[in-house]
Design an enzyme around this catalytic site. Structure first.
Site, PDB file in Angstrom:
ATOM      1  N   LYS A 194       2.242   1.882  -5.138  1.00  0.00           N
ATOM      2  CA  LYS A 194       2.854   1.224  -6.314  1.00  0.00           C
ATOM      3  C   LYS A 194       1.961   1.338  -7.541  1.00  0.00           C
ATOM      4  O   LYS A 194       2.424   1.583  -8.641  1.00  0.00           O
ATOM      5  CB  LYS A 194       3.073  -0.287  -6.065  1.00  0.00           C
ATOM      6  CG  LYS A 194       4.043  -0.624  -4.986  1.00  0.00           C
ATOM      7  CD  LYS A 194       4.138  -2.135  -4.799  1.00  0.00           C
ATOM      8  CE  LYS A 194       2.857  -2.775  -4.306  1.00  0.00           C
ATOM      9  NZ  LYS A 194       2.432  -2.410  -2.954  1.00  0.00           N
ATOM     10  N   ASP A 246       0.812  -1.225   0.000  1.00  0.00           N
ATOM     11  CA  ASP A 246       0.000   0.000   0.000  1.00  0.00           C
ATOM     12  C   ASP A 246       0.845   1.275   0.000  1.00  0.00           C
ATOM     13  O   ASP A 246       0.451   2.291   0.571  1.00  0.00           O
ATOM     14  CB  ASP A 246      -0.966   0.016   1.201  1.00  0.00           C
ATOM     15  CG  ASP A 246      -1.811  -1.238   1.245  1.00  0.00           C
ATOM     16  OD1 ASP A 246      -2.196  -1.715   0.169  1.00  0.00           O
ATOM     17  OD2 ASP A 246      -2.067  -1.757   2.349  1.00  0.00           O
ATOM     18  N   GLY A 286      -4.213  -4.633  -3.700  1.00  0.00           N
ATOM     19  CA  GLY A 286      -5.232  -3.632  -4.029  1.00  0.00           C
ATOM     20  C   GLY A 286      -4.510  -2.403  -4.537  1.00  0.00           C
ATOM     21  O   GLY A 286      -3.868  -1.704  -3.769  1.00  0.00           O
ATOM     22  N   HIS A 287      -4.554  -2.185  -5.831  1.00  0.00           N
ATOM     23  CA  HIS A 287      -3.813  -1.071  -6.421  1.00  0.00           C
ATOM     24  C   HIS A 287      -4.795  -0.029  -6.952  1.00  0.00           C
ATOM     25  O   HIS A 287      -5.653  -0.338  -7.772  1.00  0.00           O
ATOM     26  CB  HIS A 287      -2.890  -1.588  -7.531  1.00  0.00           C
ATOM     27  CG  HIS A 287      -1.860  -2.561  -7.019  1.00  0.00           C
ATOM     28  ND1 HIS A 287      -1.178  -3.432  -7.805  1.00  0.00           N
ATOM     29  CD2 HIS A 287      -1.411  -2.770  -5.755  1.00  0.00           C
ATOM     30  CE1 HIS A 287      -0.341  -4.146  -7.049  1.00  0.00           C
ATOM     31  NE2 HIS A 287      -0.478  -3.762  -5.813  1.00  0.00           N
ATOM     32  N   GLN A 342       2.327  -6.400  -3.075  1.00  0.00           N
ATOM     33  CA  GLN A 342       2.660  -6.412  -1.651  1.00  0.00           C
ATOM     34  C   GLN A 342       3.878  -5.502  -1.415  1.00  0.00           C
ATOM     35  O   GLN A 342       4.027  -4.528  -2.124  1.00  0.00           O
ATOM     36  CB  GLN A 342       2.912  -7.840  -1.139  1.00  0.00           C
ATOM     37  CG  GLN A 342       1.635  -8.673  -0.981  1.00  0.00           C
ATOM     38  CD  GLN A 342       1.056  -9.174  -2.286  1.00  0.00           C
ATOM     39  OE1 GLN A 342       1.726  -9.832  -3.065  1.00  0.00           O
ATOM     40  NE2 GLN A 342      -0.203  -8.873  -2.535  1.00  0.00           N
TER      41      GLN A 342
HETATM   42  P1  IMO Z   1      -0.631  -4.391  -2.195  1.00  0.00           P
HETATM   43  O1  IMO Z   1      -0.082  -4.969  -3.467  1.00  0.00           O
HETATM   44  C1  IMO Z   1      -0.997  -4.658   2.132  1.00  0.00           C
HETATM   45  C2  IMO Z   1      -1.185  -8.659   3.907  1.00  0.00           C
HETATM   46  C3  IMO Z   1      -2.508  -9.091   4.525  1.00  0.00           C
HETATM   47  C4  IMO Z   1      -2.004 -10.019   5.617  1.00  0.00           C
HETATM   48  C5  IMO Z   1      -0.823 -10.713   4.967  1.00  0.00           C
HETATM   49  C6  IMO Z   1      -1.145 -12.062   4.359  1.00  0.00           C
HETATM   50  O2  IMO Z   1      -1.937  -3.727  -2.307  1.00  0.00           O
HETATM   51  O3  IMO Z   1       0.393  -3.523  -1.555  1.00  0.00           O
HETATM   52  P2  IMO Z   1      -2.574 -12.936   2.281  1.00  0.00           P
HETATM   53  O4  IMO Z   1      -3.934 -12.573   1.799  1.00  0.00           O
HETATM   54  O5  IMO Z   1      -1.501 -12.701   1.288  1.00  0.00           O
HETATM   55  O6  IMO Z   1      -2.530 -14.310   2.881  1.00  0.00           O
HETATM   56  O7  IMO Z   1      -2.290 -11.951   3.523  1.00  0.00           O
HETATM   57  O8  IMO Z   1      -0.379  -9.834   3.943  1.00  0.00           O
HETATM   58  N1  IMO Z   1      -1.263  -8.220   2.513  1.00  0.00           N
HETATM   59  C7  IMO Z   1      -1.180  -6.941   2.121  1.00  0.00           C
HETATM   60  N2  IMO Z   1      -1.083  -5.801   2.839  1.00  0.00           N
HETATM   61  N3  IMO Z   1      -0.971  -4.585   0.800  1.00  0.00           N
HETATM   62  C8  IMO Z   1      -1.027  -5.709   0.057  1.00  0.00           C
HETATM   63  O9  IMO Z   1      -0.881  -5.702  -1.287  1.00  0.00           O
HETATM   64  C9  IMO Z   1      -1.182  -6.962   0.702  1.00  0.00           C
HETATM   65  N4  IMO Z   1      -1.290  -8.245   0.289  1.00  0.00           N
HETATM   66  C10 IMO Z   1      -1.334  -9.013   1.401  1.00  0.00           C
HETATM   67  O10 IMO Z   1      -3.196  -7.984   5.064  1.00  0.00           O
HETATM   68  O11 IMO Z   1      -1.533  -9.299   6.723  1.00  0.00           O
HETATM   69 MG    MG Z   2      -2.947  -2.255  -1.477  1.00  0.00          MG
END
Ligand code: IMO
Ligand code: MG
Length: 409
Positions: free
Chosen positions: A15, A12, A39-40, A198
């Site tokens: 990106k 978050d 979530g982008h 992530q």
């Molecule tokens: P973007 O690409 C923020 C976090 C989840 C959880 C942990 C494991 O938008 O930056 P999962 O569903 O992968 O088993 O969750 O990782 N998490 C993220 N936090 N941004 C994300 O993606 C995330 N993708 C997974 O909240 O703590």
């Molecule tokens: Mg996100």
């Protein structure tokens, strides 16, 4: 040229917005990891696009995007997302390709993901999108890849209900599936943007294990997850926010927890709309952690950072930065590997006076207020990584580079 963009914190960081910005010049965008847990957000004028699986490059008209082999794809989510962007007047037909080696998220994975997490004594806080289950099956060699849908032996071995669910997607995926290695070889020499998901601290190997996701979020994953050799990566940029956020559980050394800090955290959360794009959960907020940021610089071999959300501090009195950790009475300057140690560290927070003037109004480096420039220098000196660009608001026009992204120095 192959340019990688990764998150330098816990996801978050902005990106999606930066990938959209760089897509203007890119000739191809390949997402190399993760799934619908991401979530982008991309904001263009009054339109907001929320993307989970589809590379953020799709919003740039005419650009081709690829879902790489490092991803785990829920085809139902993918086609739902494509329908949503179609409704927002984005023509995607003929521009979206899927690696035939990418793994699929099948029905049942999501509920398994959630129930396994619920049973953990200390849940991770999964997004419940079936990501962990899909990567687990991939590692144990029980996964189903896109290409397997046309392998009659594998197809026949699948349950009747899975086959019935997959049947329509099979037809829709047929014109989109590609042999990614052959595709990348053909595209060699073009401007290719490799989009991460992530963030570094959620990476399976280098993140705050076990409170991580199951994919590769660091830049080395760009090579494996998009079918190009490591020596073909030309440049790596890492995006970070002027503060720290985390969704889900796990250690967070600089989290704002004391009463007065919670007031500040709430203010930043509202100003920065710090609620998950995928789950709507409020994000935990903390001070910018330079110990973790220096670690991200090293692990990703970053050529430069993109700093986002610094504008949120406009009008504040001070900005807090963590410049060291204290662990069991001793000052340390490295990022510990143990989640228990990370839970125990005390961050050393240094306060910097906030500048006169507004970062939000800057459209180039010269227009950044002097006080904010000093803060940028402190970050650069501490991390050893130069800040190449800034995002000072959600719009494309609120973005600028100090160093051209598509030039290799
Ligand atoms: P973007 O690409 C923020 C976090 C989840 C959880 C942990 C494991 O938008 O930056 P999962 O569903 O992968 O088993 O969750 O990782 N998490 C993220 N936090 N941004 C994300 O993606 C995330 N993708 C997974 O909240 O703590
Ligand atoms: Mg996100």
């Amino acid at each position: 040229m192959n340019l990688v963009v990764v998150g330098a914190q816990w996801g978050d960081e902005g990106k999606g917005k930066m990938v959209d910005y760089f897509s203007d010049e890119a000739e191809l965008v390949v997402r190399f990891s993760g799934g619908a847990n991401a979530g982008h957000t991309v904001k263009i004028g009054s339109k907001t696009f929320a993307l989970h699986l589809i590379p953020a490059g799709i919003i740039s008209s005419g650009k081709s995007v690829v879902l790489g082999n490092g991803m785990v794809i829920d085809p139902a989510s993918m086609f739902e997302e494509l329908a949503a962007i179609s409704a927002q007047s984005i023509e995607w037909e003929g521009r979206v390709f899927v690696s035939d080696r990418a793994h699929l998220v099948l029905p049942g994975y999501k509920s398994e993901d959630q129930s396994v997490d619920d049973m953990r004594s200390r849940p991770i806080g999964t997004t419940g999108r079936g990501i962990g289950v899909a990567y687990e099956k991939k590692a144990s060699r029980d996964g189903v890849r896109v290409v397997d849908l046309w392998d009659s032996v594998i197809w026949d071995s699948m349950s009747k209900s899975d086959r019935a669910w997959l049947e329509p997607f099979k037809e829709w995926l047929a014109p989109m599936k590609i042999n990614l290695a052959a595709f990348m070889l053909k595209n060699e020499g073009r401007k290719i943007l490799l989009e991460g998901a992530q963030g570094t601290l959620l990476d399976l190997d280098h993140g705050t294990y076990p409170y991580v996701s199951s994919g590769v979020s660091v830049s080395s994953g760009a090579s494996i997850g998009s079918a190009i050799g490591p020596r073909r990566i030309d440049k790596c940029l890492g995006v970070f926010k002027a503060y720290q956020t985390r969704v889900g559980n796990g250690p967070f050394p600089t989290e704002m927890r004391k009463d007065d800090e919670v007031v500040l955290a709430n203010k930043l959360r509202e100003l920065g709309h710090e609620y998950g794009v995928t789950t709507g959960r409020p994000r935990r907020i903390g001070y910018l952690d330079l110990v973790a940021l220096r670690y991200a610089g090293w692990i990703n071999s970053l050529d430069g950072f993109i700093l986002s959300h610094l504008n949120l501090y406009d009008g504040f009195e001070s900005v807090g930065l963590c410049t060291a950790y204290e662990l069991d009475g001793e000052q340390i300057d490295y990022f510990p590997s143990s989640a228990a140690e990370l839970e125990r560290v005390t961050p050393l927070i240094e306060n910097f006076d906030v500048w006169d003037g507004k970062v939000s109004e800057a459209r180039n480096w010269e227009e950044i207020p002097d006080g904010a420039k000093k803060l940028v220098e402190v970050i650069e000196e501490y991390t050893g990584v130069a800040i190449h660009g800034f995002s000072v608001g959600p719009l494309r026009s609120e973005t600028f580079m100090r160093t051209d992204a598509w030039t290799v120095s």
